[in-house]
Design an enzyme around this catalytic site. Structure first.
Site, PDB file in Angstrom:
ATOM      1  N   ASN A  94       0.837  -1.213   0.000  1.00 47.29           N
ATOM      2  CA  ASN A  94       0.000   0.000   0.000  1.00 47.29           C
ATOM      3  C   ASN A  94       0.871   1.262   0.000  1.00 47.29           C
ATOM      4  OD1 ASN A  94      -3.023  -0.513   0.091  1.00 47.29           O
ATOM      5  ND2 ASN A  94      -2.293  -1.976   1.624  1.00 47.29           N
ATOM      6  N   ARG A 129       2.905   1.182  25.992  1.00 48.72           N
ATOM      7  CA  ARG A 129       2.287   1.695  24.764  1.00 48.72           C
ATOM      8  C   ARG A 129       2.319   3.224  24.734  1.00 48.72           C
ATOM      9  NH1 ARG A 129      -0.537  -1.883  21.348  1.00 48.72           N
ATOM     10  NH2 ARG A 129      -0.786  -3.895  22.334  1.00 48.72           N
ATOM     11  N   HIS A 133      -8.205  -1.102   6.123  1.00 46.25           N
ATOM     12  CA  HIS A 133      -8.451  -2.325   6.878  1.00 46.25           C
ATOM     13  C   HIS A 133      -8.957  -3.392   5.923  1.00 46.25           C
ATOM     14  CE1 HIS A 133      -9.488  -4.856  10.275  1.00 46.25           C
ATOM     15  NE2 HIS A 133     -10.618  -5.110   9.661  1.00 46.25           N
ATOM     16  N   THR A 136     -10.133   6.617  14.646  1.00 44.60           N
ATOM     17  CA  THR A 136     -10.596   7.163  15.923  1.00 44.60           C
ATOM     18  C   THR A 136     -10.093   6.210  17.007  1.00 44.60           C
ATOM     19  OG1 THR A 136     -12.650   5.913  15.808  1.00 44.60           O
ATOM     20  CG2 THR A 136     -12.679   8.143  14.886  1.00 44.60           C
ATOM     21  N   LEU A 185      -2.954   1.900  18.563  1.00 43.38           N
ATOM     22  CA  LEU A 185      -2.503   3.233  18.962  1.00 43.38           C
ATOM     23  C   LEU A 185      -3.360   3.734  20.121  1.00 43.38           C
ATOM     24  CD1 LEU A 185      -2.101   4.464  15.318  1.00 43.38           C
ATOM     25  CD2 LEU A 185      -0.231   4.038  16.936  1.00 43.38           C
TER      26      LEU A 185
HETATM   27  N1  NHR Z   1      -5.468   2.418  16.647  1.00 44.24           N
HETATM   28  C1  NHR Z   1      -6.641   3.003  16.945  1.00 44.24           C
HETATM   29  N2  NHR Z   1      -6.702   3.666  18.099  1.00 44.24           N
HETATM   30  N3  NHR Z   1      -7.723   2.972  16.143  1.00 44.24           N
HETATM   31  C2  NHR Z   1      -7.649   2.297  14.992  1.00 44.24           C
HETATM   32  O1  NHR Z   1      -8.730   2.245  14.214  1.00 44.24           O
HETATM   33  C3  NHR Z   1      -6.449   1.649  14.617  1.00 44.24           C
HETATM   34  C4  NHR Z   1      -5.376   1.738  15.495  1.00 44.24           C
HETATM   35  C5  NHR Z   1      -4.174   1.106  15.198  1.00 44.24           C
HETATM   36  C6  NHR Z   1      -4.054   0.374  14.057  1.00 44.24           C
HETATM   37  C7  NHR Z   1      -5.007  -0.676  12.044  1.00 44.24           C
HETATM   38  C8  NHR Z   1      -5.808  -1.920  12.418  1.00 44.24           C
HETATM   39  C9  NHR Z   1      -6.367  -2.665  11.257  1.00 44.24           C
HETATM   40  O2  NHR Z   1      -6.535  -2.114  10.167  1.00 44.24           O
HETATM   41  C10 NHR Z   1      -5.123   0.249  13.181  1.00 44.24           C
HETATM   42  C11 NHR Z   1      -6.329   0.895  13.450  1.00 44.24           C
HETATM   43  C12 NHR Z   1      -3.404  -3.752  14.663  1.00 44.24           C
HETATM   44  C13 NHR Z   1      -4.250  -4.305  15.613  1.00 44.24           C
HETATM   45  C14 NHR Z   1      -3.726  -5.130  16.754  1.00 44.24           C
HETATM   46  O3  NHR Z   1      -4.499  -5.709  17.508  1.00 44.24           O
HETATM   47  C15 NHR Z   1      -5.613  -4.061  15.473  1.00 44.24           C
HETATM   48  C16 NHR Z   1      -6.084  -3.297  14.446  1.00 44.24           C
HETATM   49  C17 NHR Z   1      -5.227  -2.739  13.516  1.00 44.24           C
HETATM   50  C18 NHR Z   1      -3.878  -2.976  13.626  1.00 44.24           C
HETATM   51  N4  NHR Z   1      -2.387  -5.227  16.957  1.00 44.24           N
HETATM   52  C19 NHR Z   1      -1.740  -5.965  18.024  1.00 44.24           C
HETATM   53  C20 NHR Z   1      -1.376  -5.033  19.178  1.00 44.24           C
HETATM   54  O4  NHR Z   1      -1.288  -5.537  20.302  1.00 44.24           O
HETATM   55  C21 NHR Z   1      -0.451  -6.602  17.563  1.00 44.24           C
HETATM   56  C22 NHR Z   1      -0.639  -7.578  16.491  1.00 44.24           C
HETATM   57  C23 NHR Z   1       0.655  -8.003  15.818  1.00 44.24           C
HETATM   58  O5  NHR Z   1       1.727  -7.453  16.138  1.00 44.24           O
HETATM   59  O6  NHR Z   1       0.584  -8.890  14.946  1.00 44.24           O
HETATM   60  O7  NHR Z   1      -1.130  -3.841  18.957  1.00 44.24           O
HETATM   61  O8  NHR Z   1      -6.726  -3.855  11.430  1.00 44.24           O
HETATM   62  C1  GAR Z   2      -3.104  -4.944   4.006  1.00 39.31           C
HETATM   63  O1  GAR Z   2      -3.998  -5.937   3.554  1.00 39.31           O
HETATM   64  C2  GAR Z   2      -3.760  -4.112   5.069  1.00 39.31           C
HETATM   65  O2  GAR Z   2      -5.123  -3.879   4.847  1.00 39.31           O
HETATM   66  C3  GAR Z   2      -3.581  -4.978   6.262  1.00 39.31           C
HETATM   67  O3  GAR Z   2      -2.302  -5.535   6.132  1.00 39.31           O
HETATM   68  C4  GAR Z   2      -1.938  -5.574   4.759  1.00 39.31           C
HETATM   69  C5  GAR Z   2      -0.669  -4.801   4.586  1.00 39.31           C
HETATM   70  O4  GAR Z   2      -0.147  -4.982   3.309  1.00 39.31           O
HETATM   71  N1  GAR Z   2      -3.686  -4.209   7.474  1.00 39.31           N
HETATM   72  C6  GAR Z   2      -3.983  -4.753   8.617  1.00 39.31           C
HETATM   73  O5  GAR Z   2      -4.254  -5.928   8.730  1.00 39.31           O
HETATM   74  C7  GAR Z   2      -3.950  -3.820   9.778  1.00 39.31           C
HETATM   75  N2  GAR Z   2      -4.276  -4.551  10.956  1.00 39.31           N
HETATM   76  P1  GAR Z   2       1.034  -4.062   2.780  1.00 39.31           P
HETATM   77  O6  GAR Z   2       2.105  -4.036   3.860  1.00 39.31           O
HETATM   78  O7  GAR Z   2       1.508  -4.782   1.550  1.00 39.31           O
HETATM   79  O8  GAR Z   2       0.466  -2.709   2.495  1.00 39.31           O
END
Ligand code: NHR
Ligand code: GAR
Length: 211
Positions: A18, A69, A113, A145, A97
């Site tokens: 991406n 965090r 996502h 958010t 985050l």
């Molecule tokens: N933070 C907030 N506050 N709000 C959102 O909508 C967020 C965010 C951080 C990241 C991307 C998200 C996705 O597209 C994103 C959206 C990671 C996790 C997660 O649980 C969840 C959602 C997303 C990204 N991560 C674990 C953690 O403990 C670690 C997982 C790993 O390292 O493999 O942070 O899905």
């Molecule tokens: C993408 O499919 C994105 O939507 C997803 O990880 C891939 C990243 O691909 N994101 C998440 O799952 C966030 N939790 P890329 O590194 O090739 O862009």
């Protein structure tokens, strides 16, 4: 002095496809903006190699080195703010985050996502879509958010789930759509063409914006 255009900072954890789609769209469509920096929480993220080749500043901030965090997010914000970005893009960034961080960038923090939200928020979306037996799956671009994966939706694209799909084949079909919708959404955000009313986002085209 070269003219200053708005900066984009992109956060990644992995492949960075991406990131590539956005960097390429920015160049090919001559956006009035530049990708100033890419920050990864993983030193081995392949996306860093692409960014470096393109002469983009790369930084690694490993979450395992942060005591909490909150500490991680404070340092991340410090690194981001050094580039004074107009927009911060999550592109496969895999760390949650904190509300403090999200509020700091609210309205200019965007994520893609890999599901049709509000279905399958969180992780392992392709596996869960297969388990649930849905016939349509896809990708969502949303403003971030503090409630994870629940921010206002900017764009979505759907793909069929095929009988012989695996997690990998489905993920690849979704990713192809992400590469189409994400750059356009980032561009609209940069150009001030998003109108957010509650959960609904209207995306103006350049003509409407001028009116
Ligand atoms: N933070 C907030 N506050 N709000 C959102 O909508 C967020 C965010 C951080 C990241 C991307 C998200 C996705 O597209 C994103 C959206 C990671 C996790 C997660 O649980 C969840 C959602 C997303 C990204 N991560 C674990 C953690 O403990 C670690 C997982 C790993 O390292 O493999 O942070 O899905
Ligand atoms: C993408 O499919 C994105 O939507 C997803 O990880 C891939 C990243 O691909 N994101 C998440 O799952 C966030 N939790 P890329 O590194 O090739 O862009």
């Amino acid at each position: 002095m070269p003219e200053q255009v708005p900066s984009i900072v992109i956060l990644i954890s992995g492949t960075g496809s991406n990131l590539q789609a956005i960097v390429n769209a920015c160049a090919q469509q001559a956006w009035a903006a530049r990708v100033a920096a890419v920050i990864s929480n993983r030193a081995d993220a392949p996306g860093l190699g692409f960014a470096a080749e393109r002469g983009i500043a790369c930084e690694v901030l490993d979450h395992r080195d942060a005591p909490s965090r909150e500490d991680y997010d404070r340092e991340l914000a410090r690194r981001i703010d050094a580039h004074a970005p107009a927009v911060v893009v999550l592109a496969g960034f895999m760390r949650l985050l904190t509300p403090w961080f999200v509020q700091r960038y609210e309205g200019r923090l965007i994520n893609v996502h890999p599901s049709l939200l509000p279905a399958f928020a969180g992780l392992h979306t392709h596996r869960r879509a297969l388990e649930a037996g849905v016939k349509l799956h896809g990708a969502t671009v949303h403003l971030v958010t503090s409630e994870v994966d629940a921010g206002p939706i900017v764009a979505q694209a759907a793909v069929p789930v095929l009988d012989d799909d695996t997690e990998a084949s489905l993920a690849a079909r979704v990713l192809e759509q992400e590469h189409l919708i994400y750059p356009q959404a980032v561009r609209a955000l940069l150009e001030g063409r998003l109108r957010v009313q509650g959960q609904r986002v209207r995306v103006l085209d350049a003509v409407e914006q001028g009116r």
